[in-house]
Write a protein that holds these residues in place. Structure first.
Motif, PDB file in Angstrom:
ATOM      1  N   PHE A  17      40.238  55.235 -26.546  1.00 16.44           N
ATOM      2  CA  PHE A  17      40.527  54.055 -25.538  1.00 16.44           C
ATOM      3  C   PHE A  17      39.485  53.462 -24.848  1.00 16.44           C
ATOM      4  O   PHE A  17      39.208  52.338 -24.826  1.00 16.44           O
ATOM      5  N   VAL A  18      38.578  54.382 -24.311  1.00 23.27           N
ATOM      6  CA  VAL A  18      37.309  53.802 -23.716  1.00 23.27           C
ATOM      7  C   VAL A  18      36.200  53.091 -24.617  1.00 23.27           C
ATOM      8  O   VAL A  18      36.056  51.945 -24.300  1.00 23.27           O
ATOM      9  N   LEU A  19      36.183  53.385 -25.834  1.00 16.00           N
ATOM     10  CA  LEU A  19      35.240  53.063 -26.832  1.00 16.00           C
ATOM     11  C   LEU A  19      35.741  51.661 -27.342  1.00 16.00           C
ATOM     12  O   LEU A  19      35.047  50.792 -27.564  1.00 16.00           O
ATOM     13  N   GLN A  20      37.124  51.730 -27.640  1.00 18.31           N
ATOM     14  CA  GLN A  20      37.782  50.280 -28.059  1.00 18.31           C
ATOM     15  C   GLN A  20      37.888  49.374 -27.066  1.00 18.31           C
ATOM     16  O   GLN A  20      37.748  48.005 -27.227  1.00 18.31           O
ATOM     17  N   SER A  21      37.796  49.809 -25.602  1.00 16.25           N
ATOM     18  CA  SER A  21      37.777  48.777 -24.679  1.00 16.25           C
ATOM     19  C   SER A  21      36.854  48.104 -24.557  1.00 16.25           C
ATOM     20  O   SER A  21      36.757  46.822 -24.121  1.00 16.25           O
ATOM     21  N   HIS A  22      35.426  48.459 -25.162  1.00 18.59           N
ATOM     22  CA  HIS A  22      34.264  47.556 -25.029  1.00 18.59           C
ATOM     23  C   HIS A  22      34.045  46.629 -25.845  1.00 18.59           C
ATOM     24  O   HIS A  22      33.141  45.789 -26.283  1.00 18.59           O
ATOM     25  N   ALA A  23      34.940  46.806 -27.291  1.00 21.47           N
ATOM     26  CA  ALA A  23      34.806  45.949 -28.400  1.00 21.47           C
ATOM     27  C   ALA A  23      35.453  44.503 -28.210  1.00 21.47           C
ATOM     28  O   ALA A  23      36.209  44.341 -27.236  1.00 21.47           O
ATOM     29  N   ARG A  24      35.056  43.574 -28.922  1.00 24.40           N
ATOM     30  CA  ARG A  24      35.620  42.401 -28.889  1.00 24.40           C
ATOM     31  C   ARG A  24      36.561  41.965 -30.206  1.00 24.40           C
ATOM     32  O   ARG A  24      36.190  42.552 -31.175  1.00 24.40           O
ATOM     33  N   ASP A  25      37.699  41.476 -29.636  1.00 22.99           N
ATOM     34  CA  ASP A  25      38.595  40.991 -30.692  1.00 22.99           C
ATOM     35  C   ASP A  25      39.186  39.936 -30.175  1.00 22.99           C
ATOM     36  O   ASP A  25      39.779  39.831 -29.292  1.00 22.99           O
ATOM     37  N   THR A  26      39.273  38.854 -31.004  1.00 18.01           N
ATOM     38  CA  THR A  26      40.092  37.581 -30.736  1.00 18.01           C
ATOM     39  C   THR A  26      41.434  37.663 -30.781  1.00 18.01           C
ATOM     40  O   THR A  26      42.272  37.037 -30.145  1.00 18.01           O
ATOM     41  N   LEU A 666      50.778  52.017 -13.160  1.00 14.38           N
ATOM     42  CA  LEU A 666      49.707  51.532 -13.088  1.00 14.38           C
ATOM     43  C   LEU A 666      49.482  51.233 -14.644  1.00 14.38           C
ATOM     44  O   LEU A 666      49.432  52.220 -15.148  1.00 14.38           O
ATOM     45  N   ASP A 667      49.221  50.310 -15.274  1.00 20.47           N
ATOM     46  CA  ASP A 667      48.865  49.701 -16.436  1.00 20.47           C
ATOM     47  C   ASP A 667      47.276  49.250 -16.591  1.00 20.47           C
ATOM     48  O   ASP A 667      47.061  48.489 -15.801  1.00 20.47           O
ATOM     49  N   ILE A 668      46.420  49.923 -17.334  1.00 19.67           N
ATOM     50  CA  ILE A 668      45.004  49.508 -17.465  1.00 19.67           C
ATOM     51  C   ILE A 668      44.858  49.143 -18.872  1.00 19.67           C
ATOM     52  O   ILE A 668      44.857  49.965 -19.991  1.00 19.67           O
ATOM     53  N   PRO A 669      45.072  47.749 -18.972  1.00 17.40           N
ATOM     54  CA  PRO A 669      44.793  47.297 -20.533  1.00 17.40           C
ATOM     55  C   PRO A 669      43.541  47.192 -20.892  1.00 17.40           C
ATOM     56  O   PRO A 669      42.369  47.047 -20.244  1.00 17.40           O
ATOM     57  N   ALA A 670      43.313  47.241 -22.421  1.00 13.52           N
ATOM     58  CA  ALA A 670      41.926  47.404 -22.753  1.00 13.52           C
ATOM     59  C   ALA A 670      41.973  47.157 -24.471  1.00 13.52           C
ATOM     60  O   ALA A 670      42.716  47.871 -24.835  1.00 13.52           O
ATOM     61  N   LYS A 671      41.694  45.865 -24.770  1.00 17.60           N
ATOM     62  CA  LYS A 671      41.946  45.327 -26.255  1.00 17.60           C
ATOM     63  C   LYS A 671      43.283  45.411 -26.432  1.00 17.60           C
ATOM     64  O   LYS A 671      44.248  44.970 -25.833  1.00 17.60           O
ATOM     65  N   ASN A 672      43.683  46.019 -27.857  1.00 23.25           N
ATOM     66  CA  ASN A 672      45.043  46.056 -28.137  1.00 23.25           C
ATOM     67  C   ASN A 672      45.569  47.746 -27.632  1.00 23.25           C
ATOM     68  O   ASN A 672      46.715  48.155 -28.086  1.00 23.25           O
ATOM     69  N   ASN A 673      44.931  48.211 -26.601  1.00 21.09           N
ATOM     70  CA  ASN A 673      45.262  49.642 -26.185  1.00 21.09           C
ATOM     71  C   ASN A 673      45.653  49.543 -24.546  1.00 21.09           C
ATOM     72  O   ASN A 673      45.596  48.495 -24.134  1.00 21.09           O
ATOM     73  N   VAL A 708      56.772  66.126  -7.027  1.00 22.96           N
ATOM     74  CA  VAL A 708      55.730  65.314  -7.101  1.00 22.96           C
ATOM     75  C   VAL A 708      55.549  65.194  -8.790  1.00 22.96           C
ATOM     76  O   VAL A 708      55.174  66.246  -9.252  1.00 22.96           O
ATOM     77  N   GLN A 709      55.660  64.004  -9.235  1.00 20.54           N
ATOM     78  CA  GLN A 709      55.528  63.919 -10.897  1.00 20.54           C
ATOM     79  C   GLN A 709      54.548  62.935 -11.131  1.00 20.54           C
ATOM     80  O   GLN A 709      54.328  61.938 -10.534  1.00 20.54           O
ATOM     81  N   ILE A 710      53.821  63.211 -12.083  1.00 17.79           N
ATOM     82  CA  ILE A 710      52.616  62.081 -12.685  1.00 17.79           C
ATOM     83  C   ILE A 710      53.028  62.335 -14.323  1.00 17.79           C
ATOM     84  O   ILE A 710      53.125  63.404 -14.961  1.00 17.79           O
ATOM     85  N   LEU A 711      52.953  60.982 -14.676  1.00 19.93           N
ATOM     86  CA  LEU A 711      53.197  60.849 -16.277  1.00 19.93           C
ATOM     87  C   LEU A 711      51.837  59.989 -16.755  1.00 19.93           C
ATOM     88  O   LEU A 711      51.793  58.845 -16.195  1.00 19.93           O
ATOM     89  N   LEU A 712      50.982  60.619 -17.505  1.00 17.47           N
ATOM     90  CA  LEU A 712      49.832  59.773 -18.313  1.00 17.47           C
ATOM     91  C   LEU A 712      50.136  59.586 -19.422  1.00 17.47           C
ATOM     92  O   LEU A 712      50.436  60.396 -20.271  1.00 17.47           O
ATOM     93  N   LYS A 713      49.779  58.162 -20.142  1.00 18.39           N
ATOM     94  CA  LYS A 713      50.354  58.044 -21.357  1.00 18.39           C
ATOM     95  C   LYS A 713      49.011  57.045 -21.806  1.00 18.39           C
ATOM     96  O   LYS A 713      48.838  56.306 -20.973  1.00 18.39           O
ATOM     97  N   ILE A 714      48.591  57.548 -23.034  1.00 20.60           N
ATOM     98  CA  ILE A 714      47.702  56.625 -23.669  1.00 20.60           C
ATOM     99  C   ILE A 714      48.108  56.165 -24.978  1.00 20.60           C
ATOM    100  O   ILE A 714      48.451  56.750 -25.782  1.00 20.60           O
ATOM    101  N   ASN A 715      48.114  54.619 -25.057  1.00 19.78           N
ATOM    102  CA  ASN A 715      48.502  54.148 -26.283  1.00 19.78           C
ATOM    103  C   ASN A 715      47.396  53.516 -26.878  1.00 19.78           C
ATOM    104  O   ASN A 715      46.333  53.064 -26.281  1.00 19.78           O
TER     105      ASN A 715
END
Length: 721
Positions: A17-26, A666-673, A708-715
């Motif tokens: 996720f972190v690696l692809q967030s720095h790539a460029r894609d139109t 909380l949604d943290i978008p990055a490229k297609n992820n 108290v519940q936390i749900l963490l999802k990485i797409n």
């Protein structure tokens, strides 16, 4: 595969996720998300506007915001849907006061079949795998046959992406109330005409906490050490594979899944409560006797052919439900010895179900559209264990229906249809040699002994019944929609209602079937009015039903011949009335604020006994205020549950409660992820309250405390050429 692997995969996913967030894609991934949402809304509107039934739809976002790790508890946000809980692990659905064999759950077009007749039997569905859910409130026998008299819950996979890609998700779930640690991994590939998806999920939880130091059963106080419900720990493992292929007008898919669950029973709620069995063992995650295990294997296959004016769908399914209840061997007969093999196996049910259905849809005309279908199902249920409750049986059911819609004009749509079903059940007799010896040693004469030696007789029953419906959908205009649906529904009695005859430890009574019972039959009226505006949305859906032969457990006043069993409760048919409704309101306020109200009420009445029916859902209301902007949303909820004073004979009154919940996404978008984080805070003030539908309500056990519940999802996804 063990759950310890999941954190490692999650860390790998975060790295990608972190690696692809720095790539460029139109090609923006947000554009894909918007397209998929638009498609979902369009499909949802088409479903609602094309049916006179009251329909609620839970899409992926709704399921995520209310996710609990338990599929049915997640759906409780829908007005009219409640959860009948067994601790913090197992749950089964209740729609408008109806549950058990009166609510059908379908996955990939096939009805889920397990031991849904029991209050201590849950639903074997992977909550992580539910992506799109349609809830039909009210009678659905016309389209889905027996067991759909109270409504249906349909689980469908999310549609495949339009372009070629490899994508997936990694999920971690944590809950404080029972120290739950769960996770799920999904990997999918879309390549031209093929689409496949593989998922593995696992959850482990410990003894759950309650806001009380003692529970009370029959005036006896039982200690709850450390405010933990001893032996309520458990775990579940789910694996599934889904694959589909499309070629012009042909479509096929295959889905294979296996769900395994193991959960302990609180010792004070299985058999006769005893304070000595509740002594603290210093452990919170061990599973000791008594406990339950269930393994549900399912394979479904769909074939669909579409032409310009018609379509044909064939659904095939096989299910194996293997459920066992284990308890340290104990006998109510002085002469009974423990079995040589599996001496602690109290009950075992092995249910095999074969299902098939053919549906033909004609849609060549803009005015008239009609459907016809034929369903066939065969079941075989085998039993084992040192105790007896339900005999072995096999069951055959088939039904054919026709359903049509007539568009009078742009505003009015008429719906209607009819169905005929035939069912046959063959129940094997059971002779209880231990009871014979016990009665003989107790000094009873031979005539009395012979009268009671058979716990179940050989029974062969045939059933045939008709259901039908007629409805109107009126698009009033200016965002207004009105519906009315009148129908006749039915339900074939289950093997437990016809032939059970034993001590059901989960309900503390001797339950006895009646082979002379006929099928349930009833008439229903469902209505709905909704308005959707730019700033306000509103809906109200009143309903009423009358049943000529509603089957329920009636206390007989007869003393059971079985030792330590008390009064006999016999399945009996009665005239019954159900009425009530749901209401919802949404206000879109300034400053990105939203207000939502959702309320429900169910009224039940046994016309023969002149009293309410058991397990009637109490009235409830949710008031939710939320604020959201771009990637962040936060909400606070006030849940009000009314006191349930309308109870059946020997059923306790359940006090009402007011609960405070909160949550944030909380949604943290990055490229297609996208990284999704969801927080839920349930019962913030640790309020002590009771669920009237809970399995543990019989022994005055309150609901879980603060959670108290936390749900963490990485797409993540990767485009393919």
């Amino acid at each position: 595969m063990n759950i310890r692997i999941i954190p490692g995969v999650l860390m790998l996913s975060i790295g990608l996720f972190v690696l692809q967030s720095h790539a460029r894609d139109t090609d923006s991934g947000m554009h894909v998300d918007i397209d998929s949402v638009a498609i979902t809304v369009s499909v949802s509107d088409r479903i609602r506007y094309g049916s006179s039934q009251v329909i609620e739809i839970a899409d992926k976002n709704t399921l995520r915001e209310n996710f609990t790790g338990n599929f049915i508890q997640t759906l409780q946000q829908i007005p009219g849907v409640r959860s009948m809980d067994i601790g913090s692990g197992f749950s089964k659905p209740v729609i408008r006061g109806m549950g058990f064999n009166r609510v059908a759950v379908l996955e990939n077009g096939i009805k889920q079949e397990g031991q849904q007749w029991g209050a201590d039997h849950g639903l074997e569905i992977d909550a992580f795998n539910a992506e799109y859910v349609i809830v039909r409130k009210g009678p659905s026998s016309l389209m889905y046959g027996s067991d759909a008299m109270g409504g249906t819950i349909e689980i469908s996979p999310a549609p495949a992406p339009g372009d070629n890609q490899i994508f997936g998700e990694a999920v971690i779930l944590g809950k404080s109330v029972n120290e739950n640690l769960g996770g799920s991994i999904m990997l999918a590939i879309k390549k031209n005409r093929f689409y496949s998806k593989l998922r593995y999920s696992e959850q482990h939880y410990g003894d759950y906490r309650i806001p009380a130091d003692t529970v009370i059963y029959l005036t006896q106080k039982l200690p709850v050490h450390g405010r933990r419900m001893k032996n309520t720990a458990g775990f579940e493992r789910n694996a599934s594979l889904y694959s589909e292929f499309r070629n012009n007008g042909y479509y096929t898919n295959i889905a294979v899944s296996n769900a395994y669950q193991k959960m302990g029973f609180f010792p004070g709620a299985h058999g006769i409560p005893d304070a000595s069995r509740l002594e603290d063992d210093g452990k919170s995650r061990n599973i000791d006797l008594p406990y339950s295990t269930v393994n549900h294997f399912k394979i479904t296959n769909r074939h669909q052919y579409l032409w310009e004016a018609a379509g044909v769908t064939l659904d095939l399914g096989y299910q194996n439900n293997h459920r066992g209840e284990l308890s340290e061997f104990h006998t109510h007969y002085g002469s009974q010895l423990p079995p040589e093999n599996n001496p602690d196996r109290e009950l075992l049910f092995k249910l095999n179900t074969f299902s098939s259905s053919v549906k033909i849809k004609f849609y060549g005309s803009d005015i008239l559209e009609h459907n016809t279908g034929w369903d066939v199902q065969y079941q075989d249920n085998r039993i084992d264990g040192y105790s007896f409750l339900l005999p072995q049986y096999n069951r055959f059911a088939t039904g054919a229906y026709w359903f049509g819609t007539l568009r009078i004009n742009d505003r009015i749509l008429l719906t209607g249809g009819a169905r005929y079903d035939y069912g046959r059940i063959k129940i094997s007799g059971f002779q209880d040699g231990y009871l014979v010896d016990y009665r003989r040693e107790s000094g009873y004469d031979e005539i009395t002994i012979q009268n009671y030696q058979w716990r179940s007789y050989d029974v062969i029953k045939n059933f045939g019944d008709i259901s039908g419906a007629f409805g109107i959908v009126w698009n009033v205009g200016n965002g207004q929609l009105a519906k009315i649906n009148i129908g006749r529904s039915f339900r074939l009695p289950g093997a437990n209602e016809l032939a059970s005859n034993g001590v059901h430890h989960g309900t503390f009574r001797h339950e006895q079937g009646d082979p002379s019972l006929s099928s349930e039959r009833g008439w229903q009226l469902d209505t709905e009015y909704s308005f959707i505006g730019s700033k306000i949305s509103f809906s109200v859906s009143p309903f009423g039903s009358w049943y000529a032969n509603y089957i329920y457990l009636r206390p007989t006043g007869e003393w059971s011949v079985l030792p330590h069993s008390g009064q006999i409760y016999r399945y009996t048919g009665t005239q019954a009335v159900f009425a009530g409704g749901e209401v919802s309101l949404n206000l879109r306020l300034p400053l990105n604020l939203n207000y939502d109200l959702a309320g429900e009420y169910v009224y039940t009445y046994n016309l023969d006994e002149k009293m309410p029916l058991a397990f009637s859902s109490p009235a409830s209301m949710r008031n939710t205020v939320s604020w959201g902007k771009q990637i962040f949303r936060v909400h606070a909820e006030l849940e009000s549950i009314a006191t349930q004073r309308r109870v059946a004979r020997n059923e306790p009154v359940t006090r009402g409660a007011t609960l405070i919940h909160a949550g944030a996404t909380l949604d943290i978008p990055a490229k297609n992820n996208r990284m999704e984080i969801t927080f839920l805070f349930k019962n913030i003030f640790n309020k002590k309250y009771f669920n009237h539908l809970s399995f543990y309500r019989h022994v005055e056990i309150p609901e879980p405390g603060r959670n108290v519940q936390i749900l963490l999802k990485i797409n993540f996804n990767h485009k393919l050429k």
